[in-house]
Structures are given as C-alpha cells and as structure tokens.
Design an enzyme around this catalytic site. Sequence first.
Site, PDB file in Angstrom:
ATOM      1  N   SER A 108      -9.426   2.036   2.717  1.00 42.99           N
ATOM      2  CA  SER A 108      -8.503   2.790   1.890  1.00 42.99           C
ATOM      3  C   SER A 108      -7.498   1.908   1.165  1.00 42.99           C
ATOM      4  CB  SER A 108      -7.740   3.785   2.774  1.00 42.99           C
ATOM      5  OG  SER A 108      -7.012   3.097   3.794  1.00 42.99           O
ATOM      6  N   SER A 141     -10.296  -0.368   6.875  1.00 45.01           N
ATOM      7  CA  SER A 141      -9.640  -0.334   5.569  1.00 45.01           C
ATOM      8  C   SER A 141      -8.902  -1.601   5.170  1.00 45.01           C
ATOM      9  CB  SER A 141      -8.677   0.858   5.507  1.00 45.01           C
ATOM     10  OG  SER A 141      -9.377   2.062   5.682  1.00 45.01           O
ATOM     11  N   LYS A 185       0.843  -1.201   0.000  1.00 43.88           N
ATOM     12  CA  LYS A 185       0.000   0.000   0.000  1.00 43.88           C
ATOM     13  C   LYS A 185       0.876   1.248   0.000  1.00 43.88           C
ATOM     14  CE  LYS A 185      -3.827   2.076   2.656  1.00 43.88           C
ATOM     15  NZ  LYS A 185      -4.748   1.864   3.793  1.00 43.88           N
TER      16      LYS A 185
END
Length: 432
Positions: A149, A173, A80
């Site tokens: 996210s 998330s 990420k």
Amino acid sequence: MLYHEPLADTADQLRSGRIDLDGYLDELADRVSAVEPEIESLVPEDGRWDRLREDAAALAERYPDPADRPPLYGVPVGVKDIFHVDELPTRAGSALPPETLTGEQAASVSALRDAGALVFGKTVTTEFAHMSPGPTRNPHDTGRTPGGSSSGSAAAVAAGLCPVAFGTQTIGSVIRPAAFCGVVGYKPTFGRISTDGVIPLSTSVDHVGTFTQDTEGTALVASLLCDGWRPLPPPSTTPTIGVPDGPYLEQASDTGLKAFEEHLDRLVAAGYDVVRVDAMADIDAVNERHQRLVAADAAVAHEDWYRVHGDEYADETSELISEGMEATMETVAVGRRSRDELRADLTALMDRHGLDLWIAPPAPGPAPEGIDSTGDPVMNLPWTHAGLPTVTVPASETDEGLPLGVQFSGRFDADEDVIRWSHGIAETLASE
C-alpha cells in the site's frame, strides 16, 4: 525517469554544506515538475515549496555551523498519508473528510524531524493501507503497479524525488513495493519503530518501515527510529543464509523462482553459505490466520468511522471490515498465538541449521501490468506475521528492465545484524 540519490551520501553533503540546501530544493522542485505528472506519487499540496523553503530557512538559522548539524539536516522525507503530520491533513487515500482523520503527529515523523529532516510531503497510499489503489505508477514502467500500500513512497524514492520515505507493512506493503520499484525496503522487528500517530489497519501486525536507495541510508534512518538501537561494527564474516524450501517458496512464479535461483548462485559464488531447509509446510494455514487477524483488527480500528462513513469506503476495504465484524475473540486469539508459534518455529530452524538469515523472493515476480491491483503480498506475509526484521535489496532486472530483488529476514530484535549484513548482500548482487 530514475535518478540516483542515496540517502547516506545526500545527508552527509547537506550536513557538511557541500550541497547548498536552497539550491537542492530548487533542483528538487524542477525534478518534481518533470517527473511527478507521470508517476503521481505525491498527494497534491498547495504551497509545498513555500513551506519547505520556510522550514529550510528556520533549520539553517538554528544550525549555522555544519559541525553542529543533526544527521538528517535538510533531508526531505516522504510520509505515507496514513501518518499524521503537524500542519498537513491526513486523507489516508480515502474519501472520508480529512477533519475526521486527525491525530497527533506520528512519533516516527517527530523523530526524523528532530534529526533535521524536512517533511517533503504526503505520499499516495492505498485506501487505509489496504488494497484499493491510488493513481501511482511504477517509475520503471508507468504501465505497471509500483506495489502497495506504500505505493507513493516507493515510487518517489525510486524516481529520486526524496531520498527516504516512510511506509507501513501489514502484509507486504514495504518490501513488495520496494522490490517492484528497485529500491531498498526495511521492515523492522514488530514494535521496534513506534506506530503512534499512524492510522492503524491491524494493531497486531502493523509495522512502520522505510524506503531508501542505499543500505547505508537504511542503517542511518533505522538508528534514528528503532527503539534501543545498538551500534555494531562491520561484520567480519558473511552470514549463513537459509532458503525456506517447500510450499511457501512454491508460491512464487516461474519467473520469480528462476531469478531467485540465479541470485542464490551469485551469493554462493561470492562465498556465502546457503543452506536449503524445509520450512513452513503449513503456509496456507498461516496465510489464512493472518488474513483473519487483519480483518478482525481492521473492524475494531474503523468501527466508529465506518458507522458514519461506511458508504464512502472502497469496496475492498468494506469487505475487509465486514469480514472482521464477523470475527470472534477466538479468531483474534488464534491469530495472535499463531504469530508467536511461527516465530518460534522459524527461530528453532535457524538454531538447528546454524542460520543467520532467511532469504526469499520479495514478490512472486516482477511488478505486474496495470495499476488496478498492487500485486500479491504472499511472499512477505510469514515474515510480517512472525514480526521478523526484513530487508529487500535490488538483485537483477528482467529483459524488460523490471526490477527483481531478494528479501532476507533475521532473528526477532536483531535488526542491527540484518541491516549490517545487507550491505554485503546488496553489493554482491549489484556487482553482476
């Protein structure tokens, strides 16, 4: 578009040499070329495949004997884009200059690299892991959100672009996008996986988590990441599972609740003891305290960047930081105390009713249409607030083929138990 690539099996075959690493990367390059334009899960990178092949060649030279190879030899891991990685820029889904967002490589990334993993590349994140979404689409239906996210990581694993990827969870998330994309998501006990080298949103509740397609893969990667991992034998009995009845559960949609009850029926039919318990009657207050705590922490974490680059932040992130700037020390103290209180309340209910796990829908329902929103994290919030280890596994699909899952949480610091029980739950729910 979906592709079966369980981490545990892939890692075993790469390590033993039954899968040739160079050939594997060639196949992966072809798959990315075919699928990635439709889902946009990866941060674009010039020279990705040259870098990966160089790293693979160095790995093969270092470990020529399969018997000596580390557990994740040659496994590509998605990262990420709020994690710092040596030699790759960090953009955090933002318009800020990458040279502003620099830092030491994340401890979690180093841990998997030390275990033989190859950094596949950066995956798309919402801006600074908050709410402003990127371009990523759900591999099950490209007209729907993959969640956020950690959108790119969940979509990349679901589409078989990499067998494992990092995410973070500050509200929902990891667990929510895993559920929307039909993969296994794992959020550890707060603090058991280091957040060093990860751009913070809320230091009080940020968690580093993972995505895989298999619970065995989750166990493998957790054993390499969790502080003080304790190997345990397979369970000899099924856990007693608690359903948190009341206002919290009522936040799910009718579709989500109907599917959840069907999932419970299947567990009961398989011999699981499922106990309904009134819990979290004050969920509205918990939700509010969590949101205020995140805002206050975000204002502190972004103070210097926001002072210089405030005009370059997305509206959603600016609103969060502005809210946090109005917070008082009391707001932070109340929020942090609330974490301990909720954890104690949930643990006391587990003790009173003999529960091993809590179970709940991982989202109000399936992935909503459109990619302008990442969906509602409300079903994940209390487990994050309390810092309890949580896993979500696929459970069924809607008539439209959209994944639906369950999430289950255990006692603080009992990640090993939650994960070893996840195998049986996942197998039971997949047997339909």
